[in-house]
Design a protein around this motif. Structure first.
Motif, mmCIF file in Angstrom:
data_model
loop_
_atom_site.group_PDB
_atom_site.id
_atom_site.type_symbol
_atom_site.label_atom_id
_atom_site.label_comp_id
_atom_site.label_asym_id
_atom_site.label_seq_id
_atom_site.Cartn_x
_atom_site.Cartn_y
_atom_site.Cartn_z
ATOM 1 N N HIS A 157 -3.759 -7.656 -9.714
ATOM 2 C CA HIS A 157 -4.647 -8.624 -9.058
ATOM 3 C C HIS A 157 -3.848 -9.826 -8.554
ATOM 4 N N GLU A 158 -2.941 -10.330 -9.363
ATOM 5 C CA GLU A 158 -2.134 -11.486 -8.970
ATOM 6 C C GLU A 158 -1.242 -11.158 -7.770
ATOM 7 N N LEU A 159 -0.780 -9.910 -7.698
ATOM 8 C CA LEU A 159 0.169 -9.505 -6.657
ATOM 9 C C LEU A 159 -0.484 -8.652 -5.581
ATOM 10 N N ARG A 160 -1.810 -8.753 -5.438
ATOM 11 C CA ARG A 160 -2.528 -7.842 -4.554
ATOM 12 C C ARG A 160 -2.102 -7.950 -3.096
ATOM 13 N N ALA A 161 -1.498 -9.081 -2.703
ATOM 14 C CA ALA A 161 -1.058 -9.234 -1.319
ATOM 15 C C ALA A 161 0.259 -8.519 -1.046
ATOM 16 N N ILE A 162 1.002 -8.129 -2.095
ATOM 17 C CA ILE A 162 2.277 -7.435 -1.871
ATOM 18 C C ILE A 162 2.366 -6.084 -2.579
ATOM 19 N N VAL A 163 1.471 -5.825 -3.547
ATOM 20 C CA VAL A 163 1.413 -4.505 -4.185
ATOM 21 C C VAL A 163 0.198 -3.784 -3.620
ATOM 22 N N SER A 164 0.447 -2.851 -2.732
ATOM 23 C CA SER A 164 -0.631 -2.184 -2.002
ATOM 24 C C SER A 164 -1.307 -1.117 -2.857
ATOM 25 N N ASP A 165 -2.587 -0.929 -2.621
ATOM 26 C CA ASP A 165 -3.331 0.164 -3.262
ATOM 27 C C ASP A 165 -3.036 1.503 -2.604
ATOM 28 N N PHE A 166 -2.298 1.493 -1.499
ATOM 29 C CA PHE A 166 -2.011 2.715 -0.751
ATOM 30 C C PHE A 166 -0.581 3.167 -1.020
ATOM 31 N N ILE A 167 -0.379 4.472 -1.112
ATOM 32 C CA ILE A 167 0.941 5.020 -1.421
ATOM 33 C C ILE A 167 1.953 4.544 -0.395
ATOM 34 N N ALA A 168 3.035 3.921 -0.885
ATOM 35 C CA ALA A 168 4.096 3.374 -0.037
ATOM 36 C C ALA A 168 3.558 2.329 0.932
ATOM 37 N N GLY A 169 2.347 1.853 0.686
ATOM 38 C CA GLY A 169 1.751 0.847 1.559
ATOM 39 C C GLY A 169 1.383 1.350 2.935
ATOM 40 N N GLU A 170 1.316 2.657 3.107
ATOM 41 C CA GLU A 170 1.081 3.243 4.425
ATOM 42 C C GLU A 170 -0.395 3.569 4.629
ATOM 43 N N ILE A 171 -0.902 3.221 5.808
ATOM 44 C CA ILE A 171 -2.262 3.567 6.210
ATOM 45 C C ILE A 171 -2.193 4.207 7.588
ATOM 46 N N PRO A 172 -2.632 5.445 7.751
ATOM 47 C CA PRO A 172 -2.580 6.086 9.080
ATOM 48 C C PRO A 172 -3.392 5.304 10.093
ATOM 49 N N HIS A 173 -2.926 5.312 11.346
ATOM 50 C CA HIS A 173 -3.648 4.619 12.402
ATOM 51 C C HIS A 173 -5.036 5.236 12.585
ATOM 52 N N ALA A 174 -6.041 4.387 12.661
ATOM 53 C CA ALA A 174 -7.396 4.863 12.958
ATOM 54 C C ALA A 174 -7.449 5.396 14.389
ATOM 55 N N GLU A 175 -8.290 6.380 14.603
ATOM 56 C CA GLU A 175 -8.438 6.979 15.932
ATOM 57 C C GLU A 175 -9.878 6.856 16.395
ATOM 58 N N ASP A 176 -10.069 6.423 17.615
ATOM 59 C CA ASP A 176 -11.391 6.366 18.238
ATOM 60 C C ASP A 176 -11.173 6.278 19.745
ATOM 61 N N LYS A 177 -11.337 7.400 20.420
ATOM 62 C CA LYS A 177 -11.079 7.443 21.860
ATOM 63 C C LYS A 177 -12.094 6.651 22.665
ATOM 64 N N ALA A 178 -13.205 6.281 22.050
ATOM 65 C CA ALA A 178 -14.225 5.503 22.758
ATOM 66 C C ALA A 178 -13.918 4.008 22.768
ATOM 67 N N ALA A 179 -12.983 3.575 21.948
ATOM 68 C CA ALA A 179 -12.648 2.152 21.888
ATOM 69 C C ALA A 179 -11.942 1.722 23.176
ATOM 70 N N PRO A 180 -12.093 0.472 23.592
ATOM 71 C CA PRO A 180 -11.450 -0.002 24.815
ATOM 72 C C PRO A 180 -9.930 0.089 24.790
ATOM 73 N N SER A 181 -9.323 -0.019 23.612
ATOM 74 C CA SER A 181 -7.877 0.121 23.477
ATOM 75 C C SER A 181 -7.565 0.473 22.020
ATOM 76 N N ARG A 182 -6.294 0.788 21.765
ATOM 77 C CA ARG A 182 -5.885 1.143 20.403
ATOM 78 C C ARG A 182 -5.843 -0.067 19.476
ATOM 79 N N ALA A 183 -6.015 -1.258 20.022
ATOM 80 C CA ALA A 183 -5.941 -2.467 19.197
ATOM 81 C C ALA A 183 -6.989 -2.495 18.089
ATOM 82 N N PHE A 184 -8.075 -1.729 18.255
ATOM 83 C CA PHE A 184 -9.131 -1.722 17.229
ATOM 84 C C PHE A 184 -8.590 -1.295 15.874
#
Length: 338
Positions: A157-184
């Protein structure tokens, strides 16, 4: 004591500089990607670290069973029989499936050997992380070498900003072809890391909104969006009943009352975006925020230290991270103090 920090892709030098500015003694080893330091930064914020392994132990183990025993020792030494825990085990080397296959074999051996040595501990293994769960991490930097770290629940909890809940801190890019750009995808990833998301009937202000990808996320969720930009958004968004569009200077806009979310992906000099976020926080104009700090090169990365010093006292939760979906950017996101 040694702490191991996994840099965001291409950011090892920037992470080493960031740690050095925080007062750490830093070392690098050409055999692996990790940056090692003697202290954890205070406050615990690192823009260029993808994951942190606090109090990491360097492991050399030629065999599968050797790795399994190293994991068991970390678990038995640091936790009691009734403490819940979760394991992240991954290869931080090579390409293809060989490293993942080795990790699968290590996990199997770990489970079997722990069953024989302390079966009661297996009952406390959790399939996912929650606030009461310790995180056991093992990153293989080669088939026979790597790091093991265990972070207890209160430290997580104290280190939640640097110890990620995700393996290796990696999150796959979200995909949505209907969005105006990939920035979403930056909004989605920030929400996942923060553990909070834009919800129905909340109010969002999107500064520098065009062409509308961040507003698109808010509207798709059923939120009300105030989009502020010199240019209009995509036609279908402009017609949406939950959108209120203002064609004014985003840096001069102020809401009539505090909003649930400030979201801002505006193209601006980093100091302007930093000043904007600080102003909104000091004036308590939003409850949560996602703000991109954009850079042209690397010369101004040290400006992020201002956010590390001035934002935490204004927030109940604050993160500063180069997202997987970022380019030459860093995202500041979190929850303002009540």
């Amino acid at each position: 004591m040694m702490h191991a920090f996994l840099p965001a892709e291409g950011c090892a030098d920037y992470l080493a500089d960031e740690l050095t500015r925080a007062g750490a003694q830093v070392s690098r080893d050409g055999r692996h990607a990790f940056v090692l330091a003697d202290i954890l930064p205070a406050p615990p914020l690192l823009a260029f670290a993808r994951q942190t392994l606090p109090e990491a132990h360097e492991v050399t183990a030629a065999s599968i069973n050797g790795w399994a025993d190293a994991l068991i020792e970390a678990l038995l030494i640091n936790l009691g029989d009734d403490d819940p825990w979760h394991l992240h085990l991954w290869p931080q080397y090579g390409e293809g499936r060989a490293g993942y296959h080795r990790c699968e074999l290590i996990h199997t051996a770990f489970t079997e050997r722990l069953k024989k040595r302390r079966r009661v501990r297996l009952k406390q293994e959790r399939s996912s992380l929650d606030a009461s769960t310790a995180l056991l991490q093992a990153a293989l930097t080669a088939p026979d070498a790597g790091f093991v770290s265990l972070t207890k629940a209160d430290q997580r909890h104290e280190l939640r900003a640097i110890v990620s809940d995700f393996i290796a801190g990696e999150i796959p890019h979200a995909e949505d072809k209907a969005a105006p750009s990939r920035a979403f995808a930056k909004v989605i990833e920030s929400e996942l890391r923060l553990g909070q998301r834009i919800e129905r009937d909340q109010t969002c202000v999107d500064l520098g909104a065009a062409p509308g990808s961040w507003t698109y996320v808010a509207i798709q969720r059923g939120a009300h969006a105030i989009a502020v930009d010199r240019s209009p958004l995509r036609d279908d968004l402009m017609r949406h009943p939950k959108l209120h569009f203002l064609q004014v200077d985003a840096f001069k806009f102020k809401p009539e009352q505090p909003v649930d979310w400030l979201i801002c992906d505006i193209i601006a000099a980093p100091q302007r975006s930093i000043d904007l976020l600080l102003e909104w926080l000091r004036e308590r104009q939003m409850r949560r925020f996602i703000v991109t700090i954009k850079f042209k090169g690397a010369d101004e990365y040290a400006l992020l230290d201002q956010l590390k010093g001035e934002v935490p006292p204004l927030c109940s939760d604050f993160r500063l991270t180069r997202l997987c979906a970022n380019k030459n950017e860093v995202c500041a996101f979190g929850s303002a103090s009540a």
